[in-house]
Design an enzyme around this catalytic site. Structure first.
Site, PDB file in Angstrom:
ATOM      1  NE  ARG A   2     101.265  69.230   6.337  1.00  0.00           N
ATOM      2  CZ  ARG A   2     101.424  70.388   5.830  1.00  0.00           C
ATOM      3  NH1 ARG A   2     102.964  70.400   5.581  1.00  0.00           N
ATOM      4  NH2 ARG A   2     101.504  71.594   6.125  1.00  0.00           N
ATOM      5  CG  ASP A  14     127.732  70.297  13.432  1.00  0.00           C
ATOM      6  OD1 ASP A  14     128.328  69.102  13.942  1.00  0.00           O
ATOM      7  OD2 ASP A  14     127.247  70.890  14.268  1.00  0.00           O
ATOM      8  CB  SER A  40     107.607  69.966  -0.539  1.00  0.00           C
ATOM      9  OG  SER A  40     107.265  69.719   0.402  1.00  0.00           O
ATOM     10  CE  LYS A  66      99.572  72.184  10.570  1.00  0.00           C
ATOM     11  NZ  LYS A  66     100.409  71.778   9.879  1.00  0.00           N
ATOM     12  CD  GLN A  70     110.445  66.412   6.901  1.00  0.00           C
ATOM     13  OE1 GLN A  70     110.773  65.966   6.114  1.00  0.00           O
ATOM     14  NE2 GLN A  70     109.048  66.629   7.800  1.00  0.00           N
TER      15      GLN A  70
END
Lengths: 314, 314
Positions: free
Chosen positions: A110, A161, A294, A66, A138
């Site tokens: 992913r 915001d 994560s 990648k 996300q």
């Protein structure tokens, strides 16, 4: 013959794909020591930075390379700052089989899928509305991917915001979600027992005292030594602390911060791959507080690339 | 929009391209410190090995990532053991502009072009027939690429396998070259004052005593710490010793061997980029012995990829 796939084709393939089992298999391979993931390559040029992540899982058909970039002047040109592509090669011959011109979308997906995997194994059975901290890519994808694993059509969002919060609520409403805005992170924590944090914050947004028993938190945002969304007191108090990679958690993310603060010992940290495989306990009672941290691991890239390429071939 | 090019299209583009100035520019950039070339990435899988080379030259339009593999069971499946591709990205934005599915051919070509660059700057004016040691891909490409820089339609070849020598002579005759076979490397050295060695030998093929004054040798084959085609005495005796990269010559190739044998000091070694730029002397008299030791550097990949992509775009 090498097949080349555009982002549009990749998005169509993703629409029919359940990423959860693919990403689960990646995490299990990592925890079982079957993933060969060399150090990340880095190239710094004047206007941006490039990271090359690559690796193979023993027994898989493909290995994956990648290339991901961040060019921070891009938005001024009307381009996304992030870009990327993934290459798949035959593990038996080295022949390049697929070029996925995903523009970084597979990395986003992913990452979102890891949140779904964590919720599947750690979230309380009835957590009420899902709490989403942040309003970016996300924040959207996490909610969308949770659909397959937990009830999540009602959500509470908090972001700094108000304009972005409003846009987030409207965009998610268009996908069928009913999202209300919290006035602050504490209000969100008081209403939700499944919380996903998705910001690039460098100081805690959620405090230890604000988290109710029975809450699961998936911390997505912090993936560097400096970013932090959770007060270390949350990890100090949590019943289960789950990393994607223990090796990486030593160096970056929420676990790293709590270790540095001296309120957490590594012996308490398990890997999500161990939980999935049943070799470490996940949530064992409704009142436990659980945290999944994560930081992003290459097995996720390998598995999403292979899953998408297989679907595009088939 | 990312453009994807097949090997056939790449070969057509190469046919109309003079690689010598492109590769010269790469060597000069390297010697002037304008090349940013991080360490090579390596992935070892059960059936083969993969190397990832990448880098950028300041001021260039593109940066390049190359993935090259060697899978030694491939010939039994009717596939070449080597494979590879090159990716080009915009240095301003990170956008992938070109995928060159060259199957490793551009690596072969940039290596052959380095031989032509060396001959241009170091070969004697009238060296008689060109001596080619070896009968493989580089033995063919070196002779073909020399066409643009020196008289080379007559050549002498030496190889250990008579059948391969015969095939080499026939193949090169079809391209217009008149190639005679030498019985051994010494006979070849006695006839030629431009010699190119292209084998994977691990013990010297050419001896110091056999090399006549006024000879230039381009040593292509040795690119690891173990391979060696030239007796260290040749380098001890040579008037000019030229590396592609001094840093790399410390670790691999003929110069590395002569340093290890204690017959050469690094202070005597110049870089081909310095010779091209006129900052170090090349051949300054017809009687000098000169040696160019090619180990292969990423600037060659960067420049050939950019040259091919530019031609394919235009």
């Amino acid at each position: 013959m090498t097949r080349v796939h555009t982002r549009a084709a990749i998005e169509r393939a993703l629409a029919g794909l359940d990423l959860v089992p693919a990403i689960e298999a990646g995490f299990v391979a990592l925890s079982e020591g079957r993933a060969n993931v060399p150090p990340v390559g880095e190239l710094i040029v004047e206007k941006g930075e490039v990271h090359i992540k690559y690796g193979a899982i023993a027994g898989d058909d493909r290995y994956v390379v990648k290339v991901a970039s961040g060019f921070y002047g891009n938005p001024a040109r009307g381009l996304a700052s992030g870009n990327g592509l993934m290459l798949l090669f035959d593990q038996e011959t080295g022949v390049p089989t697929d070029v996925l011109l995903d523009e970084g979308h597979l990395t986003d997906m992913r990452t979102a899928a890891a949140g779904a995997v964590a919720a599947k194994h750690l979230a309380p059975r009835d957590g009420g509305p899902v709490g989403i901290v942040g309003t970016g890519v996300q924040a959207r994808l996490q909610l969308r991917l949770l659909r397959g694993v937990v009830p999540c059509m009602h959500a509470v969002v908090w972001g700094r915001d108000p304009a972005k919060v409003a846009r987030y609520r409207a965009d998610m409403a268009a996908e069928g979600f009913e999202v209300v805005a919290a006035r602050n992170a504490a209000e969100l924590a008081a209403q939700c027992r499944l919380i996903v944090t998705t910001t690039p914050a460098t100081a805690p947004l959620l405090t230890g005292a604000g988290i109710r028993p029975g809450t699961h938190i998936t911390a997505i945002g912090s993936d560097t030594p400096h970013k932090q969304e959770l007060d270390a007191a949350i990890l100090a108090r949590a019943d289960r602390i789950v990393a994607d990679s223990r090796a990486q958690a030593l160096l970056r993310g929420e676990i790293h911060k709590a270790l540095a603060a001296g309120v957490l010992e590594m012996a308490r940290v398990v890997e999500i791959g161990e939980v999935i495989a049943g070799r470490a306990p996940g949530r064992t009672s409704p009142d436990q507080i659980t945290v999944f941290d994560s930081t992003g691991v290459a097995v996720q890239d390998i598995k999403i690339a292979a899953a998408v390429a297989a679907r595009l071939a088939g």
